[in-house]
Design a protein around this motif. Structure first.
Motif, PDB file in Angstrom:
ATOM      1  N   GLY A   1       0.814  -1.212   0.000  1.00  0.00           N
ATOM      2  CA  GLY A   1       0.000   0.000   0.000  1.00  0.00           C
ATOM      3  C   GLY A   1       0.846   1.259   0.000  1.00  0.00           C
ATOM      4  N   THR A   2       1.877   1.278   0.849  1.00  0.00           N
ATOM      5  CA  THR A   2       2.773   2.441   0.940  1.00  0.00           C
ATOM      6  C   THR A   2       3.476   2.682  -0.388  1.00  0.00           C
ATOM      7  N   GLN A   3       4.036   1.612  -0.967  1.00  0.00           N
ATOM      8  CA  GLN A   3       4.791   1.779  -2.204  1.00  0.00           C
ATOM      9  C   GLN A   3       3.879   2.070  -3.393  1.00  0.00           C
ATOM     10  N   SER A   4       2.675   1.518  -3.396  1.00  0.00           N
ATOM     11  CA  SER A   4       1.716   1.831  -4.469  1.00  0.00           C
ATOM     12  C   SER A   4       1.365   3.312  -4.466  1.00  0.00           C
TER      13      SER A   4
ATOM     14  N   THR B   1      14.138  -0.126   5.131  1.00  0.00           N
ATOM     15  CA  THR B   1      13.207   0.919   5.561  1.00  0.00           C
ATOM     16  C   THR B   1      12.303   1.278   4.379  1.00  0.00           C
ATOM     17  N   PRO B   2      11.105   1.820   4.644  1.00  0.00           N
ATOM     18  CA  PRO B   2      10.221   2.211   3.541  1.00  0.00           C
ATOM     19  C   PRO B   2      10.898   3.141   2.535  1.00  0.00           C
ATOM     20  N   ASP B   3      11.726   4.065   3.009  1.00  0.00           N
ATOM     21  CA  ASP B   3      12.415   4.981   2.084  1.00  0.00           C
ATOM     22  C   ASP B   3      13.415   4.234   1.215  1.00  0.00           C
ATOM     23  N   GLU B   4      14.122   3.262   1.798  1.00  0.00           N
ATOM     24  CA  GLU B   4      15.088   2.472   1.014  1.00  0.00           C
ATOM     25  C   GLU B   4      14.371   1.598  -0.013  1.00  0.00           C
ATOM     26  N   VAL B   5      13.236   1.023   0.404  1.00  0.00           N
ATOM     27  CA  VAL B   5      12.445   0.226  -0.535  1.00  0.00           C
ATOM     28  C   VAL B   5      11.981   1.103  -1.695  1.00  0.00           C
ATOM     29  N   TRP B   6      11.521   2.313  -1.364  1.00  0.00           N
ATOM     30  CA  TRP B   6      11.040   3.222  -2.404  1.00  0.00           C
ATOM     31  C   TRP B   6      12.147   3.591  -3.383  1.00  0.00           C
ATOM     32  N   THR B   7      13.364   3.802  -2.888  1.00  0.00           N
ATOM     33  CA  THR B   7      14.494   4.106  -3.767  1.00  0.00           C
ATOM     34  C   THR B   7      14.689   2.983  -4.785  1.00  0.00           C
ATOM     35  N   ASP B   8      14.620   1.737  -4.315  1.00  0.00           N
ATOM     36  CA  ASP B   8      14.791   0.590  -5.209  1.00  0.00           C
ATOM     37  C   ASP B   8      13.612   0.443  -6.168  1.00  0.00           C
ATOM     38  N   VAL B   9      12.397   0.675  -5.662  1.00  0.00           N
ATOM     39  CA  VAL B   9      11.196   0.574  -6.497  1.00  0.00           C
ATOM     40  C   VAL B   9      11.241   1.596  -7.623  1.00  0.00           C
ATOM     41  N   ARG B  10      11.538   2.832  -7.277  1.00  0.00           N
ATOM     42  CA  ARG B  10      11.584   3.901  -8.289  1.00  0.00           C
ATOM     43  C   ARG B  10      12.650   3.616  -9.343  1.00  0.00           C
ATOM     44  N   ALA B  11      13.828   3.170  -8.899  1.00  0.00           N
ATOM     45  CA  ALA B  11      14.903   2.859  -9.829  1.00  0.00           C
ATOM     46  C   ALA B  11      14.519   1.724 -10.771  1.00  0.00           C
TER      47      ALA B  11
ATOM     48  N   ILE C   1      12.434  -6.970  -5.034  1.00  0.00           N
ATOM     49  CA  ILE C   1      12.861  -5.871  -4.169  1.00  0.00           C
ATOM     50  C   ILE C   1      12.979  -6.379  -2.733  1.00  0.00           C
ATOM     51  N   ASP C   2      14.064  -6.008  -2.051  1.00  0.00           N
ATOM     52  CA  ASP C   2      14.238  -6.360  -0.636  1.00  0.00           C
ATOM     53  C   ASP C   2      13.274  -5.523   0.194  1.00  0.00           C
ATOM     54  N   GLY C   3      12.186  -6.139   0.630  1.00  0.00           N
ATOM     55  CA  GLY C   3      11.158  -5.424   1.375  1.00  0.00           C
ATOM     56  C   GLY C   3      11.446  -5.270   2.849  1.00  0.00           C
ATOM     57  N   GLU C   4      12.587  -5.775   3.329  1.00  0.00           N
ATOM     58  CA  GLU C   4      12.921  -5.645   4.744  1.00  0.00           C
ATOM     59  C   GLU C   4      13.725  -4.385   5.045  1.00  0.00           C
TER      60      GLU C   4
END
Length: 215
Positions: free
Chosen positions: A17-20, A199-209, A194-197
């Motif tokens: 939900g957060t990343q969406s 932090t949310p900000d780190e996950v978002w960096t990987d998702v966006r990239a 994506i490594d979902g473990e």
């Protein structure tokens, strides 16, 4: 870059939900979830589908699962009208995945990978406002005053489906039904784990990239 068509996969508690929401805001696409699509189309006439009820609303009011055929039709309608999307919560099984292939072509498929024990910790620690529905967590997102919602002052409760027994059952259901969907997409050219473990900000960096690279 044209607006991407993104599928976000992951177990309950993985942070979909957060990343969406991040994806929808950053890339200007619609966030489509099965629940939202059902609520938006709850009075859709499905009398031609030979189902027990004539609208999704009747299934929802009876607390029954809406049949796959109805969910498929509603998701297809939502995707058809969207100019780019991030799809979250569908497909839940291989049959739905096969249906989805007939509805649209996907540019990016992201799978949030989180261990079972981490998911149990996240989900059992969740607290929800009994009045406005705001979400908190006993470890990661605490209210200013323990047990009291910052937004409206309502009482924070643990939902019945967030007890450890219920959480483990939900994760078992995911393993049985939805984990094979991840395997189904793993050889797609746009698939990224994506490594979902993080932090949310780190996950978002990987998702966006990943989206910028794949879409």
């Amino acid at each position: 870059m044209s607006k991407p068509r993104i599928l976000l996969l992951g177990p309950p508690g993985a942070g979909k939900g957060t990343q969406s929401s991040n994806i929808a805001g950053e890339f200007g696409v619609e966030h489509i979830t099965t629940g939202d699509a059902l609520r938006a189309n709850k009075d859709m006439d499905i009398s031609d589908m030979d189902t027990e009820y004539d609208t999704p609303r009747e299934y929802m009011e009876q607390g029954e699962l809406v049949p796959d055929a109805v969910v498929n039709a509603i998701v297809e309608e939502a995707l058809t009208s969207a100019d780019g999307f991030v799809l979250d919560g569908y497909p839940r099984n291989l049959e739905q995945a096969e249906e989805l292939e007939g509805m649209t072509d996907l540019d990016v498929i992201l799978s949030l990978d989180v261990s079972k024990e981490e998911l149990v910790d996240r989900l059992t620690g969740r607290r929800v406002c009994d009045d406005c529905g705001a979400n908190y967590h006993v470890e990661f997102s605490q209210p200013e005053q323990e047990g009291v919602c910052d937004e409206c002052g309502g009482e924070l409760i643990q939902r019945d489906d967030d007890t450890e027994e219920a959480v483990r059952n939900r994760l078992d259901v995911f393993e049985d039904n939805t984990a094979p969907v991840i395997g189904h997409y793993s050889d797609h050219a746009g698939f990224v784990e994506i490594d979902g473990e993080q932090t949310p900000d780190e996950v978002w960096t990987d998702v966006r990239a990943a989206i910028e690279e794949q879409a």
